[in-house]
Design a protein around this motif. Structure first.
Motif, PDB file in Angstrom:
ATOM      1  N   TRP A 183       0.878  -1.175   0.000  1.00 17.02           N
ATOM      2  CA  TRP A 183       0.000   0.000   0.000  1.00 17.02           C
ATOM      3  C   TRP A 183       0.912   1.221   0.000  1.00 17.02           C
ATOM      4  CZ3 TRP A 183      -4.608   0.580   3.945  1.00 17.02           C
ATOM      5  CH2 TRP A 183      -5.302   1.779   3.679  1.00 17.02           C
ATOM      6  N   LEU A 184       1.052   1.823  -1.167  1.00 19.81           N
ATOM      7  CA  LEU A 184       1.973   2.954  -1.349  1.00 19.81           C
ATOM      8  C   LEU A 184       1.183   4.238  -1.478  1.00 19.81           C
ATOM      9  CD1 LEU A 184       5.076   3.462  -1.766  1.00 19.81           C
ATOM     10  CD2 LEU A 184       4.595   3.473  -4.212  1.00 19.81           C
ATOM     11  N   GLY A 185       1.484   5.203  -0.623  1.00 16.09           N
ATOM     12  CA  GLY A 185       0.740   6.451  -0.607  1.00 16.09           C
ATOM     13  C   GLY A 185       1.123   7.399  -1.728  1.00 16.09           C
ATOM     14  N   PRO A 186       0.278   8.396  -1.996  1.00 14.42           N
ATOM     15  CA  PRO A 186       0.527   9.331  -3.089  1.00 14.42           C
ATOM     16  C   PRO A 186       1.723  10.240  -2.861  1.00 14.42           C
ATOM     17  CG  PRO A 186      -1.409  10.001  -1.828  1.00 14.42           C
ATOM     18  CD  PRO A 186      -1.031   8.637  -1.342  1.00 14.42           C
ATOM     19  N   MET A 187       2.215  10.345  -1.619  1.00  9.31           N
ATOM     20  CA  MET A 187       3.438  11.119  -1.417  1.00  9.31           C
ATOM     21  C   MET A 187       4.625  10.440  -2.095  1.00  9.31           C
ATOM     22  SD  MET A 187       2.629   8.996   1.130  1.00  9.31           S
ATOM     23  CE  MET A 187       1.601  10.013   2.197  1.00  9.31           C
ATOM     24  N   PHE A 188       4.561   9.119  -2.246  1.00  8.27           N
ATOM     25  CA  PHE A 188       5.592   8.384  -2.958  1.00  8.27           C
ATOM     26  C   PHE A 188       5.338   8.354  -4.460  1.00  8.27           C
ATOM     27  CE2 PHE A 188       6.084   6.755   1.328  1.00  8.27           C
ATOM     28  CZ  PHE A 188       7.466   6.600   1.455  1.00  8.27           C
ATOM     29  N   ASP A 189       4.068   8.387  -4.840  1.00  3.38           N
ATOM     30  CA  ASP A 189       3.701   8.353  -6.259  1.00  3.38           C
ATOM     31  C   ASP A 189       2.338   9.017  -6.409  1.00  3.38           C
ATOM     32  OD1 ASP A 189       3.031   7.854  -8.878  1.00  3.38           O
ATOM     33  OD2 ASP A 189       3.662   5.755  -8.849  1.00  3.38           O
ATOM     34  N   PRO A 190       2.311  10.272  -6.879  1.00  7.64           N
ATOM     35  CA  PRO A 190       1.027  10.981  -6.990  1.00  7.64           C
ATOM     36  C   PRO A 190      -0.007  10.266  -7.848  1.00  7.64           C
ATOM     37  CG  PRO A 190       2.861  12.519  -7.214  1.00  7.64           C
ATOM     38  CD  PRO A 190       3.453  11.139  -7.231  1.00  7.64           C
ATOM     39  N   ALA A 191       0.441   9.400  -8.763  1.00  7.87           N
ATOM     40  CA  ALA A 191      -0.498   8.681  -9.624  1.00  7.87           C
ATOM     41  C   ALA A 191      -1.314   7.648  -8.855  1.00  7.87           C
ATOM     42  CB  ALA A 191       0.256   8.004 -10.774  1.00  7.87           C
ATOM     43  N   LEU A 192      -0.984   7.431  -7.581  1.00  3.77           N
ATOM     44  CA  LEU A 192      -1.697   6.444  -6.774  1.00  3.77           C
ATOM     45  C   LEU A 192      -2.737   7.079  -5.862  1.00  3.77           C
ATOM     46  CD1 LEU A 192       1.290   4.108  -5.824  1.00  3.77           C
ATOM     47  CD2 LEU A 192      -0.367   3.811  -7.683  1.00  3.77           C
ATOM     48  N   GLU A 193      -3.037   8.335  -6.059  1.00  2.00           N
ATOM     49  CA  GLU A 193      -4.067   8.998  -5.260  1.00  2.00           C
ATOM     50  C   GLU A 193      -5.395   8.249  -5.405  1.00  2.00           C
ATOM     51  OE1 GLU A 193      -5.426  11.329  -2.559  1.00  2.00           O
ATOM     52  OE2 GLU A 193      -3.576  12.117  -3.442  1.00  2.00           O
ATOM     53  N   GLY A 194      -6.034   7.955  -4.261  1.00  2.00           N
ATOM     54  CA  GLY A 194      -7.309   7.253  -4.287  1.00  2.00           C
ATOM     55  C   GLY A 194      -7.201   5.755  -4.471  1.00  2.00           C
ATOM     56  N   TYR A 195      -6.006   5.193  -4.235  1.00  2.00           N
ATOM     57  CA  TYR A 195      -5.832   3.756  -4.390  1.00  2.00           C
ATOM     58  C   TYR A 195      -6.780   2.994  -3.466  1.00  2.00           C
ATOM     59  CZ  TYR A 195      -3.187  -0.230  -6.167  1.00  2.00           C
ATOM     60  OH  TYR A 195      -2.814  -1.379  -6.836  1.00  2.00           O
ATOM     61  N   TRP A 196      -7.173   1.840  -3.877  1.00  2.00           N
ATOM     62  CA  TRP A 196      -8.180   0.975  -3.246  1.00  2.00           C
ATOM     63  C   TRP A 196      -9.599   1.468  -3.511  1.00  2.00           C
ATOM     64  CZ3 TRP A 196      -5.936  -3.346  -2.572  1.00  2.00           C
ATOM     65  CH2 TRP A 196      -4.632  -3.417  -2.054  1.00  2.00           C
ATOM     66  N   GLY A 197      -9.745   2.463  -4.407  1.00  2.00           N
ATOM     67  CA  GLY A 197     -11.070   2.841  -4.873  1.00  2.00           C
ATOM     68  C   GLY A 197     -11.759   3.905  -4.074  1.00  2.00           C
TER      69      GLY A 197
END
Length: 382
Positions: A183-197
């Motif tokens: 579970w990688l947060g958007p601070m590490f990768d902005p493209a993952l904002e809203g991960y898990w839906g």
């Protein structure tokens, strides 16, 4: 020993004060599992310009992993620390996994399996599944434990938490061995904002816990990288028995690994690549229940970690490679994709100071000489 370092728009004399943490050859810690997420060394003679296929210096890349193994740490290979999605292409990633796994001591390597071979858009859920399957097969062929990395492509195409469940349930069912989720947060990768839906942490937490409970035999554990200790503890407290929480919190790792007397986190951390001798010493102290030494060794590494992982956090890889260069693990301060430009000279100077104070400049004379080289090529005669 003194060196002139950038400070407040000029230079100031800095006297080194740290004592390097003692190193040796150690067995893995018995009280915690500890993975260091390792970086890759760029070939200085290769075309490692932004967007070009990665050209890796394999000998120095593997020598760094031998160093980590010798300290008793395991290696988390081909993760975001190795510049997945930021310079390391899929062809080079496959070679990295094969080479590293071939040298790893038994059970002391886990490798990232993601979807970064996909184009950035126009993907379907089936495309995401197929990409994951290809990467899982590479991990399996190498005999390494898979880490199911968060997927930019899945985040882009998924319309709900149900879409995440469709992908994860299918892949976990197919896996031949238990998987580490990530579970990688958007601070590490902005493209993952809203991960898990869902943008809500509580809703995402519910999805993740249900996913793990429904696939408990195929989940070894989950690494969470949100840089928020309270969120990690909230997840840890809801995990079923036998499922590990691997901290990915490069700000709060000492307290999370130590635990609260009831539960603790194991470790899968990029910062462990930068502070490997200190991490090994602290974990040995924890094995002996010597909490005073544990705290004393880890405490000065936290300001360094917060510096390296400061915003924009995704450039932390530059700090990891910088310290590897200062400590003699690579011949030059170069990175695939030209990412050595990701941090400013003043930022690197502060990193140098904090690394000294943490005792992780293993050869201070070499570190001083190399920083002076960096000053000269930056146009500073000091």
């Amino acid at each position: 020993m003194e060196i002139a370092l950038p400070a407040d728009g000029g230079l100031e004399k800095y006297r080194l004060v740290g004592t390097p943490v003692a190193q040796g050859t150690y067995q893995p810690a018995s009280s915690r599992l500890a993975f260091a997420a390792a970086h890759v060394v760029a070939d200085p003679l290769g075309d490692n310009s932004p967007g070009a296929p990665a050209v890796v210096d394999w000998e120095h890349t593997l020598e760094f992993r031998r160093h980590l193994w010798s300290l008793g740490l395991s290696v988390a290979e081909a993760m975001d620390t190795a510049q997945r999605g930021m310079g390391l292409d899929w062809a080079a990633t496959q070679e990295l996994i094969r080479r590293s796994a071939a040298e790893a001591p038994d059970g002391r390597i886990a490798v990232g399996a993601g979807t970064d071979q996909l184009a950035a858009d126009n993907n379907s859920l089936e495309d995401v599944v197929a990409a994951y399957e290809e990467q899982f097969s590479v991990a399996e062929a190498a005999g390494a434990q898979p880490i199911m990395m968060a997927s930019r492509a899945l985040c882009a195409v998924a319309e709900s938490a149900d879409d995440y469940r469709k992908v994860y349930d299918r892949l976990l069912t197919q896996s031949s061995r238990p998987v580490i989720l990530h579970w990688l947060g958007p601070m590490f990768d902005p493209a993952l904002e809203g991960y898990w839906g869902n943008g809500s942490f509580d809703a995402a937490l519910k999805t993740v816990v249900e996913l793990i409970n429904d696939n408990i035999e195929k989940v070894d554990g989950i690494k969470i990288s949100l840089l928020d200790a309270s969120k990690e503890v909230a997840l840890r407290n809801q995990l079923p028995d036998g499922v590990r929480l691997y901290t990915g919190d490069d700000f709060n790792y000492p307290e999370l690994i130590r635990g609260d007397g009831q539960r603790h986190s194991d470790a899968l951390l990029g910062i462990f690549a930068a502070i490997a001798p200190a991490a090994a010493a602290a974990l040995r102290a924890l094995d002996s229940n010597d909490l005073e030494t544990y705290e004393r060794v880890f405490a000065p590494t936290v300001p360094l970690a917060r510096q390296i992982f400061s915003a924009p956090t995704y450039y932390y890889k530059t700090g990891i490679a910088f310290l590897a260069w200062l400590n003699g693990f690579q011949p030059g301060f170069t990175m695939v994709g030209g990412l050595q430009t990701g941090r400013s000279l003043p930022h690197l100077a502060d990193t140098f100071r904090l690394a000294d104070q943490a005792g992780v400049l293993t050869n201070p004379e070499l570190a001083v000489d190399r920083f002076r080289q960096l000053l000269r090529v930056s146009g500073i005669d000091a």
